[in-house]
Enzyme design. Structure first.
Site, PDB file in Angstrom:
ATOM      1  N   CYS A 178      -2.893   1.631 -30.322  1.00 15.89           N
ATOM      2  CA  CYS A 178      -3.749   2.159 -29.258  1.00 15.89           C
ATOM      3  C   CYS A 178      -5.152   1.568 -29.252  1.00 15.89           C
ATOM      4  O   CYS A 178      -5.951   1.889 -28.365  1.00 15.89           O
ATOM      5  CB  CYS A 178      -3.841   3.671 -29.363  1.00 15.89           C
ATOM      6  SG  CYS A 178      -2.269   4.462 -29.706  1.00 15.89           S
ATOM      7  N   HIS A 315     -10.990   8.945 -26.509  1.00 18.19           N
ATOM      8  CA  HIS A 315      -9.588   8.545 -26.641  1.00 18.19           C
ATOM      9  C   HIS A 315      -8.731   9.651 -26.032  1.00 18.19           C
ATOM     10  O   HIS A 315      -7.818   9.376 -25.270  1.00 18.19           O
ATOM     11  CB  HIS A 315      -9.252   8.318 -28.113  1.00 18.19           C
ATOM     12  CG  HIS A 315      -7.932   7.656 -28.338  1.00 18.19           C
ATOM     13  ND1 HIS A 315      -7.583   6.469 -27.731  1.00 18.19           N
ATOM     14  CD2 HIS A 315      -6.854   8.027 -29.101  1.00 18.19           C
ATOM     15  CE1 HIS A 315      -6.353   6.131 -28.109  1.00 18.19           C
ATOM     16  NE2 HIS A 315      -5.898   7.062 -28.927  1.00 18.19           N
ATOM     17  N   GLU A 326     -11.151  14.025 -33.192  1.00 20.45           N
ATOM     18  CA  GLU A 326     -12.073  13.214 -32.386  1.00 20.45           C
ATOM     19  C   GLU A 326     -13.309  14.009 -31.988  1.00 20.45           C
ATOM     20  O   GLU A 326     -14.433  13.491 -32.037  1.00 20.45           O
ATOM     21  CB  GLU A 326     -11.357  12.698 -31.138  1.00 20.45           C
ATOM     22  CG  GLU A 326     -12.273  11.878 -30.236  1.00 20.45           C
ATOM     23  CD  GLU A 326     -11.568  11.238 -29.058  1.00 20.45           C
ATOM     24  OE1 GLU A 326     -12.230  10.456 -28.342  1.00 20.45           O
ATOM     25  OE2 GLU A 326     -10.368  11.509 -28.851  1.00 20.45           O
ATOM     26  N   LYS A 344      -7.114   9.471 -19.925  1.00 23.02           N
ATOM     27  CA  LYS A 344      -5.683   9.703 -20.113  1.00 23.02           C
ATOM     28  C   LYS A 344      -5.194  10.937 -19.372  1.00 23.02           C
ATOM     29  O   LYS A 344      -3.989  11.101 -19.166  1.00 23.02           O
ATOM     30  CB  LYS A 344      -5.365   9.793 -21.603  1.00 23.02           C
ATOM     31  CG  LYS A 344      -5.572   8.472 -22.344  1.00 23.02           C
ATOM     32  CD  LYS A 344      -5.284   8.601 -23.827  1.00 23.02           C
ATOM     33  CE  LYS A 344      -5.521   7.290 -24.561  1.00 23.02           C
ATOM     34  NZ  LYS A 344      -6.953   6.900 -24.594  1.00 23.02           N
ATOM     35  N   HIS A 349      -1.253   7.949 -21.671  1.00 23.02           N
ATOM     36  CA  HIS A 349      -1.667   7.044 -22.744  1.00 23.02           C
ATOM     37  C   HIS A 349      -1.002   5.683 -22.529  1.00 23.02           C
ATOM     38  O   HIS A 349       0.199   5.531 -22.755  1.00 23.02           O
ATOM     39  CB  HIS A 349      -1.240   7.640 -24.079  1.00 23.02           C
ATOM     40  CG  HIS A 349      -1.886   6.991 -25.269  1.00 23.02           C
ATOM     41  ND1 HIS A 349      -2.439   5.731 -25.229  1.00 23.02           N
ATOM     42  CD2 HIS A 349      -2.061   7.437 -26.551  1.00 23.02           C
ATOM     43  CE1 HIS A 349      -2.921   5.422 -26.417  1.00 23.02           C
ATOM     44  NE2 HIS A 349      -2.711   6.441 -27.232  1.00 23.02           N
ATOM     45  N   PHE A 409      -2.609   4.709 -34.348  1.00 25.28           N
ATOM     46  CA  PHE A 409      -1.710   4.803 -35.490  1.00 25.28           C
ATOM     47  C   PHE A 409      -2.052   3.661 -36.454  1.00 25.28           C
ATOM     48  O   PHE A 409      -2.395   2.555 -36.044  1.00 25.28           O
ATOM     49  CB  PHE A 409      -0.251   4.643 -35.038  1.00 25.28           C
ATOM     50  CG  PHE A 409       0.391   5.923 -34.574  1.00 25.28           C
ATOM     51  CD1 PHE A 409      -0.345   7.072 -34.373  1.00 25.28           C
ATOM     52  CD2 PHE A 409       1.757   5.974 -34.336  1.00 25.28           C
ATOM     53  CE1 PHE A 409       0.252   8.250 -33.951  1.00 25.28           C
ATOM     54  CE2 PHE A 409       2.368   7.140 -33.914  1.00 25.28           C
ATOM     55  CZ  PHE A 409       1.624   8.282 -33.720  1.00 25.28           C
TER      56      PHE A 409
END
Length: 421
Positions: A178, A315, A326, A344, A349, A409
């Site tokens: 990502c 994000h 976050e 998003k 995403h 990730f």
């Protein structure tokens, strides 16, 4: 902002964004995306084709549904869908940067070794991955051809774009999940600031495939309110139930400011800060300490105070652990309710593409003095830190600096800061 003085506070070269291009369900250009962002409606769809997958709970996705342009087969035969998405976004970025001739070819300067490319995606094209591994399933290589691996290799976007445009500069592949798109922008910025390149094409792309949704589904992190796609996802909301996978591509053209001014290029923003690091703790569980440090690194790189940043593009995936970590990290850095929202909530995403799409939209919102809300955010989760979540409707406000963050990730964190010109 004056363009006089082409060196940064630290002596490195100043880097500007001279072009940008995107394609996503929001639209193909800023005007189209701006209208959709202002409409207060998301782009999430019920994916009927996914009904065939037993035990998969989610049926929601955000595809790019327009037809892609047709190119000569010889020039794109090594491109799967993800490569073509990257190509179309890059064509638009180069058009915006005024780097193409009347016949559609790029200027000869792009071939001199001083223009490079940084690009990434989570993976290559799924159809070709299936073709490659059919050998293992069927003991037969009849479905494999000379282009199969080229289409499915992780660096397929990077390599195909470099060949399509005959680029001979630096190649930086950023297949970092990502953060693929945002890391590409950051590394491209560093290459120019250090004087290694004059221009860089930077971005990320991702095609929408059911296995991507299944990855999050088995982790319990995919939204499954399948009968109400307009109500998903819900970043930072107390009732959120997971993320939705989307599709698209985003490309920026970054350039040495002195070089850009000399050719009278359009100037959309200055890239002033980039921070990236690793959690070093867990593959999928975010670490608010290192997330905060990535933002601090970007602020230190920009040579500004956190108070100067007017807006943060989060994000904001709509996952339990991600949203909380976050928000905690962001509040720790700003120590105030900084205005923040998640793109998003409109398009899901887009994985490897999200960092570049969100960066380009953040730049455009900064220049428009208007920032979109987080859709479906009605009651912020009390476990999230008390940030200034933009909700319900967009907000008009001036901004000289904006930040765009992504967390992937693998424990990979990125933060970008753009300055208005």
């Amino acid at each position: 902002m004056s363009t006089q003085g082409f060196r940064r506070h630290d002596g490195r070269k100043r880097v500007v964004v001279t072009g940008g291009g995107m394609l996503s369900a929001l639209g193909d250009d800023w005007d189209e995306a701006f209208r959709r962002l202002k409409s207060g409606r998301n782009c999430i769809k019920y994916m009927k084709d996914w009904e065939q997958y037993r035990l998969m709970n989610t049926r929601l996705g955000c595809p790019y549904e327009k037809e892609l342009p047709v190119y000569p087969r010889k020039k794109v035969r090594g491109m799967g869908r993800v490569g073509l998405l990257a190509l179309v976004a890059t064509e638009r970025a180069l058009d915006a940067a005024k780097l193409k001739k009347e016949d559609g070819e790029v200027f000869d300067e792009l071939h001199n070794g001083r223009t490079g490319i940084a690009y990434g995606s989570c993976m290559g094209s799924m159809d070709s991955i299936v073709e490659l591994y059919s050998m293992v399933a069927d003991n037969d290589i009849s479905r494999i051809n000379s282009q199969t691996y080229i289409k499915c290799m992780p660096q397929t976007c990077l390599c195909n774009l470099s060949v399509f445009y005959a680029l001979r500069g630096r190649m930086i592949t950023t297949n970092s999940a990502c953060t693929s798109g945002s890391q590409a922008i950051g590394y491209a910025y560093e290459a120019i600031a250090a004087g290694r390149q004059d221009m860089m094409i930077a971005g990320g792309a991702e095609e929408l495939v059911a296995p991507d949704a299944a990855i999050f589904d088995v982790l319990g992190a995919a939204a499954a309110q399948n009968d109400a796609p307009e109500q998903e996802p819900k970043p930072f909301d107390k009732d959120r139930d997971g993320l939705i996978v989307g599709e698209g591509a985003g490309t920026l053209v970054l350039e040495d400011m002195e070089h850009a001014v000399a050719r009278n290029a359009p100037l959309f923003a200055e890239v002033v800060g980039f921070g990236t690091n690793a959690d070093g703790t867990h593959i999928t569980n975010p670490n608010p300490d290192t997330m905060a440090r990535a933002m601090e690194l970007a602020i230190e790189d920009a040579g500004i105070s956190a108070d100067a940043i007017a807006y943060v593009n989060a994000h904001g995936t709509s996952t339990l652990a991600g949203d909380i970590a976050e928000s905690v990290a962001t509040y720790r850095v700003f120590n105030r309710p900084v205005p923040i929202s998640s793109t998003k909530s409109y398009i899901g995403h887009t994985l490897g593409a999200c960092g570049s799409i969100e960066a380009w939209l953040s730049i455009q919102m900064m220049n428009s003095s208007w920032f979109h809300p987080t859709l479906n955010l009605h009651s912020p989760d009390p476990r999230c830190s008390p940030l200034d979540y933009i909700m319900e409707t967009g907000r008009e406000m001036p901004a000289e600096y904006v930040m765009s963050n992504n967390f992937a990730f693998g424990g990979i964190n990125t933060s970008l800061i753009f300055k208005k010109i």
